[in-house]
Design an enzyme around this catalytic site. Structure first.
Site, PDB file in Angstrom:
ATOM      1  N   SER A  18      41.778 -57.012  30.138  1.00  0.00           N
ATOM      2  CA  SER A  18      41.010 -55.823  29.771  1.00  0.00           C
ATOM      3  C   SER A  18      39.661 -56.262  29.233  1.00  0.00           C
ATOM      4  O   SER A  18      39.463 -57.425  28.886  1.00  0.00           O
ATOM      5  CB  SER A  18      41.777 -54.967  28.740  1.00  0.00           C
ATOM      6  OG  SER A  18      42.139 -55.743  27.611  1.00  0.00           O
TER       7      SER A  18
ATOM      8  N   GLU B  35      35.982 -55.007  26.915  1.00  0.00           N
ATOM      9  CA  GLU B  35      35.349 -54.089  25.969  1.00  0.00           C
ATOM     10  C   GLU B  35      33.861 -53.963  26.262  1.00  0.00           C
ATOM     11  O   GLU B  35      33.163 -54.950  26.488  1.00  0.00           O
ATOM     12  CB  GLU B  35      35.529 -54.607  24.539  1.00  0.00           C
ATOM     13  CG  GLU B  35      34.835 -53.729  23.484  1.00  0.00           C
ATOM     14  CD  GLU B  35      34.916 -54.320  22.098  1.00  0.00           C
ATOM     15  OE1 GLU B  35      36.030 -54.327  21.539  1.00  0.00           O
ATOM     16  OE2 GLU B  35      33.874 -54.788  21.587  1.00  0.00           O
TER      17      GLU B  35
ATOM     18  N   ASP C  63      34.150 -49.424  10.180  1.00  0.00           N
ATOM     19  CA  ASP C  63      33.277 -49.878   9.098  1.00  0.00           C
ATOM     20  C   ASP C  63      32.579 -48.703   8.438  1.00  0.00           C
ATOM     21  O   ASP C  63      32.216 -47.729   9.113  1.00  0.00           O
ATOM     22  CB  ASP C  63      32.212 -50.838   9.637  1.00  0.00           C
ATOM     23  CG  ASP C  63      32.822 -52.089  10.249  1.00  0.00           C
ATOM     24  OD1 ASP C  63      33.801 -52.595   9.684  1.00  0.00           O
ATOM     25  OD2 ASP C  63      32.311 -52.546  11.291  1.00  0.00           O
TER      26      ASP C  63
ATOM     27  N   PHE D 120      27.718 -62.288  14.193  1.00  0.00           N
ATOM     28  CA  PHE D 120      28.946 -61.527  14.416  1.00  0.00           C
ATOM     29  C   PHE D 120      30.077 -62.079  13.550  1.00  0.00           C
ATOM     30  O   PHE D 120      30.825 -61.323  12.919  1.00  0.00           O
ATOM     31  CB  PHE D 120      29.368 -61.613  15.885  1.00  0.00           C
ATOM     32  CG  PHE D 120      28.517 -60.838  16.851  1.00  0.00           C
ATOM     33  CD1 PHE D 120      27.614 -59.880  16.420  1.00  0.00           C
ATOM     34  CD2 PHE D 120      28.617 -61.069  18.218  1.00  0.00           C
ATOM     35  CE1 PHE D 120      26.828 -59.157  17.312  1.00  0.00           C
ATOM     36  CE2 PHE D 120      27.845 -60.363  19.121  1.00  0.00           C
ATOM     37  CZ  PHE D 120      26.950 -59.413  18.675  1.00  0.00           C
TER      38      PHE D 120
ATOM     39  N   HIS E 179      41.780 -60.049  26.357  1.00  0.00           N
ATOM     40  CA  HIS E 179      40.855 -58.922  26.210  1.00  0.00           C
ATOM     41  C   HIS E 179      39.483 -59.501  25.915  1.00  0.00           C
ATOM     42  O   HIS E 179      39.285 -60.161  24.888  1.00  0.00           O
ATOM     43  CB  HIS E 179      41.306 -58.009  25.064  1.00  0.00           C
ATOM     44  CG  HIS E 179      40.414 -56.824  24.836  1.00  0.00           C
ATOM     45  ND1 HIS E 179      40.470 -55.694  25.597  1.00  0.00           N
ATOM     46  CD2 HIS E 179      39.429 -56.616  23.913  1.00  0.00           C
ATOM     47  CE1 HIS E 179      39.572 -54.815  25.165  1.00  0.00           C
ATOM     48  NE2 HIS E 179      38.926 -55.355  24.144  1.00  0.00           N
TER      49      HIS E 179
END
Length: 280
Positions: A8, A10, A101, A208, A258
Site C-alpha cells: 500500500s 500513502e 497532531d 521528519f 506500506h
C-alpha cells in the site's frame, strides 16, 4: 518476495491542480504493483479535510481503493459523524484512524483524547462498514511515558476494533520484530504492516524524524551527512538501504509494506522491481 504481501502507498493531498496531476502520474505508476489501497493524509486539526476528501474520491473514481486518514484531535463527535456519513455515501470502505497532531499554537478541545476513542466511536456509528487501520510505533511514540505504556495504548486501539496497523517508519528491522513479538505476548493478532520511508534528502528526513520520533541509526546518519550536496549518490545509497530493509522485513514474516511516498513513485517502483514484486 513472500507470497501475496500487502502493498500500500500513502499520499498527501496536493494544494494545486499541477500537484494533483503529478500525484495522478505517481499513483498510476505505483498502481502497476497492485496495491491493496492508497491512503491520503489528514492535516493537523483537520486542516486538509476537503482536499483529503477530494483526493480520496479521485483515487476511487480512477478504479483504486482510497483510504482517507481521519484524525480526531480537536474534533467533536458531530464533525466525525458527518465525515463518516460522507465517506459511506461515496462507497469508501477503509479508514486510517489516528489521534493526530494538535495544530501549532492551539489547545485541543475536542471530544476525543486518543485514537482508541475514535476507533470505538467509528465502530459504534458504522458497525463493520469500515476496515480500520491504526498506527503503531516500533520505536515508541514520542509522547509515550514508557515502552510498556505505549504498547498498552496500542492494545487499546486493537481492542476498540482496529483491523490492522501501519507502523511509523524505521530503519532498524529488529525494532519491528521485537515490537511484533511483544504484541504476540499480549495476544494482539492483527496484521502489523511496516511503514517504509524512502530516503530522498537528509535534511528533510532528519526534520521528519525529529517530529515523529523515528530513529536514524548513527551509522546511517553519518553516511547520509557525508554525501553533502551529492543528492544522486545519497539517493542511490538510500535506495540500497531501504531495499535491504524491505528484504529483511519480508523474509522475517512481515505481512506487507506500506510506503510513505511523498507523492513520488520512481524510487519506490525501482525498489519493488528489485524485490520482485508482481506487477499487473
Amino acid at each position: 518476495m513472500n507470497a501475496a504481501p500487502v502493498i500500500s502507498f500513502e499520499f498527501f493531498p496536493p494544494k494545486t491542480a499541477d500537484g494533483m496531476d503529478k500525484l495522478r502520474i505517481a499513483r498510476d505508476q505505483l498502481a502497476a504493483f497492485a496495491p491493496k489501497f492508497f491512503s491520503v493524509t489528514f492535516g493537523a486539526g483537520g486542516s486538509t479535510r476537503d482536499r483529503t476528501f477530494e483526493t480520496v474520491i479521485d483515487i476511487q473514481q480512477a478504479g483504486y481503493e482510497g483510504a482517507p486518514h481521519l484524525s480526531c484531535i480537536s474534533a467533536d463527535k458531530a464533525e466525525i459523524r458527518a465525515l463518516l456519513a460522507q465517506y459511506q455515501s461515496q462507497g469508501i470502505k477503509r479508514l486510517v484512524a489516528l489521534r493526530g497532531d494538535i495544530p501549532s499554537g492551539e489547545v485541543s478541545n475536542g471530544d476525543f483524547r486518543y485514537a482508541s476513542e475514535l476507533v470505538e466511536f467509528i465502530r459504534t456509528e458504522t458497525g463493520e462498514w469500515f476496515q480500520i487501520e491504526v498506527a503503531a510505533y516500533p520505536e515508541f511514540h514520542p509522547e509515550s511515558s514508557s515502552p510498556s505504556a505505549d504498547i498498552r495504548h496500542f492494545k487499546c486501539k486493537v481492542d476498540a476494533g482496529a483491523d490492522a496497523a501501519i507502523t511509523q517508519y524505521f530503519y532498524n528491522a529488529d525494532a519491528y520484530f521485537r515490537f511484533v513479538d511483544q504484541c504476540d505476548k499480549l495476544d494482539i493478532s492483527i496484521p502489523i504492516i511496516p511503514g517504509i520511508m524512502p530516503i530522498y534528502n537528509f535534511t528533510q528526513l532528519a526534520r521528519f524524524s525529529s517530529v515523529c520520533g523515528a530513529e536514524i541509526p548513527r551509522w546511517l546518519r553519518l553516511r547520509l551527512q557525508d554525501y553533502g550536496d551529492d543528492l544522486a549518490s545519497l539517493r542511490a545509497f538510500g535506495m540500497d538501504v531501504v531495499e535491504d530493509l524491505c528484504e529483511q522485513l519480508l523474509a522475517g514474516g512481515a505481512p506487507g509494506l506500506h510506503f510513505y511516498t511523498l507523492n513520488q513513485a520512481g524510487t519506490i517502483s525501482t525498489i519493488l522491481e528489485h524485490l520482485g514484486a508482481r506487477k499487473k
